[in-house]
Design an enzyme around this catalytic site. Structure first.
Site, PDB file in Angstrom:
ATOM      1  CD1 TRP A   1      -2.720   1.533   0.431  1.00  0.00           C
ATOM      2  CD2 TRP A   1      -2.092   1.860   2.570  1.00  0.00           C
ATOM      3  NE1 TRP A   1      -3.488   2.552   0.953  1.00  0.00           N
ATOM      4  CE2 TRP A   1      -3.128   2.776   2.253  1.00  0.00           C
ATOM      5  CE3 TRP A   1      -1.553   1.878   3.853  1.00  0.00           C
ATOM      6  CZ2 TRP A   1      -3.622   3.695   3.174  1.00  0.00           C
ATOM      7  CZ3 TRP A   1      -2.035   2.779   4.770  1.00  0.00           C
ATOM      8  CH2 TRP A   1      -3.057   3.686   4.425  1.00  0.00           C
TER       9      TRP A   1
ATOM     10  CE  LYS B   1     -10.549   0.015   3.371  1.00  0.00           C
ATOM     11  NZ  LYS B   1      -9.744   0.280   2.216  1.00  0.00           N
TER      12      LYS B   1
ATOM     13  CG  ASP C   1      -1.799  -2.352   7.557  1.00  0.00           C
ATOM     14  OD1 ASP C   1      -2.909  -2.252   8.119  1.00  0.00           O
ATOM     15  OD2 ASP C   1      -1.460  -1.639   6.590  1.00  0.00           O
TER      16      ASP C   1
HETATM   17  N1  PMP Z   1      -3.437  -0.564   5.381  1.00  0.00           N
HETATM   18  C1  PMP Z   1      -3.818  -1.055   4.214  1.00  0.00           C
HETATM   19  C2  PMP Z   1      -3.063  -2.187   3.625  1.00  0.00           C
HETATM   20  C3  PMP Z   1      -4.915  -0.511   3.559  1.00  0.00           C
HETATM   21  O1  PMP Z   1      -5.281  -1.019   2.376  1.00  0.00           O
HETATM   22  C4  PMP Z   1      -5.615   0.553   4.147  1.00  0.00           C
HETATM   23  C5  PMP Z   1      -6.800   1.153   3.471  1.00  0.00           C
HETATM   24  N2  PMP Z   1      -6.704   1.423   2.150  1.00  0.00           N
HETATM   25  C6  PMP Z   1      -5.167   1.023   5.382  1.00  0.00           C
HETATM   26  C7  PMP Z   1      -4.088   0.431   5.971  1.00  0.00           C
HETATM   27  C8  PMP Z   1      -5.774   2.138   6.177  1.00  0.00           C
HETATM   28  O2  PMP Z   1      -6.982   2.610   5.873  1.00  0.00           O
HETATM   29  P1  PMP Z   1      -7.767   3.500   6.906  1.00  0.00           P
HETATM   30  O3  PMP Z   1      -6.820   4.505   7.451  1.00  0.00           O
HETATM   31  O4  PMP Z   1      -8.854   4.083   6.094  1.00  0.00           O
HETATM   32  O5  PMP Z   1      -8.265   2.565   7.960  1.00  0.00           O
END
Ligand code: PMP
Length: 401
Positions: A133, A250, A214
């Protein structure tokens, strides 16, 4: 003239910029497969019923006020979040060796963890998968860590470069931090098998590498919250230390509420409580304390058995719809006789398919078919529907022939 006259225009974010371009497109057929956000069969954003129900309960509870939360956030939320990722019977939780702090979704949790490590951990090198990411590089770099990559994806097989991964982690300086996607690796959709996770665990523990998980997609990959936390639990079961960043964006559809948690599993309760005291010093000057609404929704759902069960059913329905889109797209390409092996579409897991389409092919599909995706060929399966699969299949077919 302005004191900012010399400011240079920055480029759009590579992921969120896709939506900016999409919004400017006036075609009625346009399709946004860039951002990772769930859509229904009708192409609409989804608020889970159980979330609506929790919000209604919160609104009706006149004893609720809008006072500040503590620096570490809502206590119930933190406890329940640790239970969700580590398992209800986790010895680390029972022994009070885990500190959990509510943060601003996954991104904020990663950033707080990174800032803490940069201040207090002895080894300032973090290894992240290649690719990963896009925000990871910036989050860890800006926190003051030195970011290195380990091999992860093999374009030839569109699967895991397991040998490369073991070699790179094996060659990492002892004590290095290693960023691991708990499940549903973004952008590749490629996860290690249980057996491979076990080998990774053994290697990392033997070299004293520090795991930083993560977890942005628990329950979203397989439809099972427990299965998707398997990798994390394996590393906690061995008694060793690790960090985990959780996001409810999500799996509860709480994207804009910015609700997540950082947990640090320590060797003893005493260490965990000292670590927490330092996390507070990281958080206080950044944003003082986290927002209350999203965490209250999550806590309401996680602590009530009925609501929890309702959530798991809705979560599984989202995961199943994504999995069915994989099959539909694969079948549509097969029916068109599109050249190449597309089996990775059904083998990959989670929100995204890493199609293998190159930058030129992506640009072609955007220009000719108004289909938007990141330039690395990543498409969000959650943005597809039975109606749009044929359009995408036509576009891919035209792009590769
Ligand atoms: N880590 C990964 C691998 C992700 O795909 C995402 C969302 N795209 C996030 C962290 C963090 O997203 P958020 O801050 O919206 O929870």
């Amino acid at each position: 003239s302005s004191v900012f006259a010399n400011i240079v225009r920055a480029p759009e974010d590579p992921i969120l910029g896709v939506t900016v371009a999409y919004n400017k497109d006036s075609s009625p057929h346009k399709l946004n497969l860039g951002v990772g956000a769930y859509r229904t069969e009708e192409g609409k954003p989804l608020v889970l019923n159980v979330v609506r129900r929790a919000e209604q309960m919160l609104v009706n509870d006149s004893s609720r006020v809008k006072e500040y939360l503590p620096i570490v956030g809502l206590a119930d939320f933190n406890k329940l979040s640790a239970k969700l990722i580590f398992g209800a019977d986790s010895p680390a939780i029972q022994e009070n060796r885990v500190t959990t702090v509510q943060c601003l979704s996954g991104t904020g949790s990663l950033r707080v963890g990174a800032e803490f490590l940069a201040r207090h951990y002895h080894q300032l090198v973090i290894y992240i998968p290649n690719p990963t990411w896009g925000n990871h590089t910036k989050i860890f770099g800006l926190a003051g860590l030195s970011v290195k990559a380990y091999r992860y994806y093999d374009p030839a097989t569109r699967g895991l470069d397991f040998q490369g991964l073991l070699e790179d982690l094996g060659a990492a300086p002892s004590g290095s931090i290693v960023l691991l996607h708990a499940c549903a690796h973004n952008p590749t959709g490629v996860d290690p098998t249980i057996e491979q996770w076990e080998q990774i665990r053994q290697l990392m523990r033997s070299k004293g590498l520090l795991p930083f998980f993560d977890s942005a997609y628990q329950g979203f990959a397989s439809g099972s919250l427990d299965a998707d936390a398997g990798s994390v639990r394996m590393f906690v079961a061995d008694g060793g230390e690790c960090l985990a960043a959780q996001s409810y964006a999500k799996n509860m559809g709480l994207y804009g509420e910015r609700v997540g948690a950082l947990s640090i599993v320590c060797k003893t309760a005493d260490v965990a409580s000292r670590v927490e005291s330092q996390l507070k010093l990281v958080i206080r000057p950044m944003y003082s304390n986290p927002p209350i609404h999203g965490a209250s929704i999550v806590a309401t759902i996680l602590k009530d058995r009925d609501m929890y069960n309702e959530w798991t059913v809705e979560l599984k329905a989202m995961a199943d719809r994504i999995i069915s889109m994989r099959q539909k797209l694969f079948d549509a390409l097969s029916a068109r006789g599109t050249p190449g092996d597309w089996s990775h579409i059904i083998k990959q897991i989670g929100m995204f398919t890493f199609t293998g389409l190159n930058t030129e092919q992506v640009a072609f599909m955007t220009k000719e078919y108004h289909i938007y995706m990141t330039s690395d060929g990543r498409i969000s399966m959650a943005g597809l529907s039975s109606r749009t699969v044929p359009l995408l299949a036509d576009a891919i077919h035209a792009a590769v022939t």
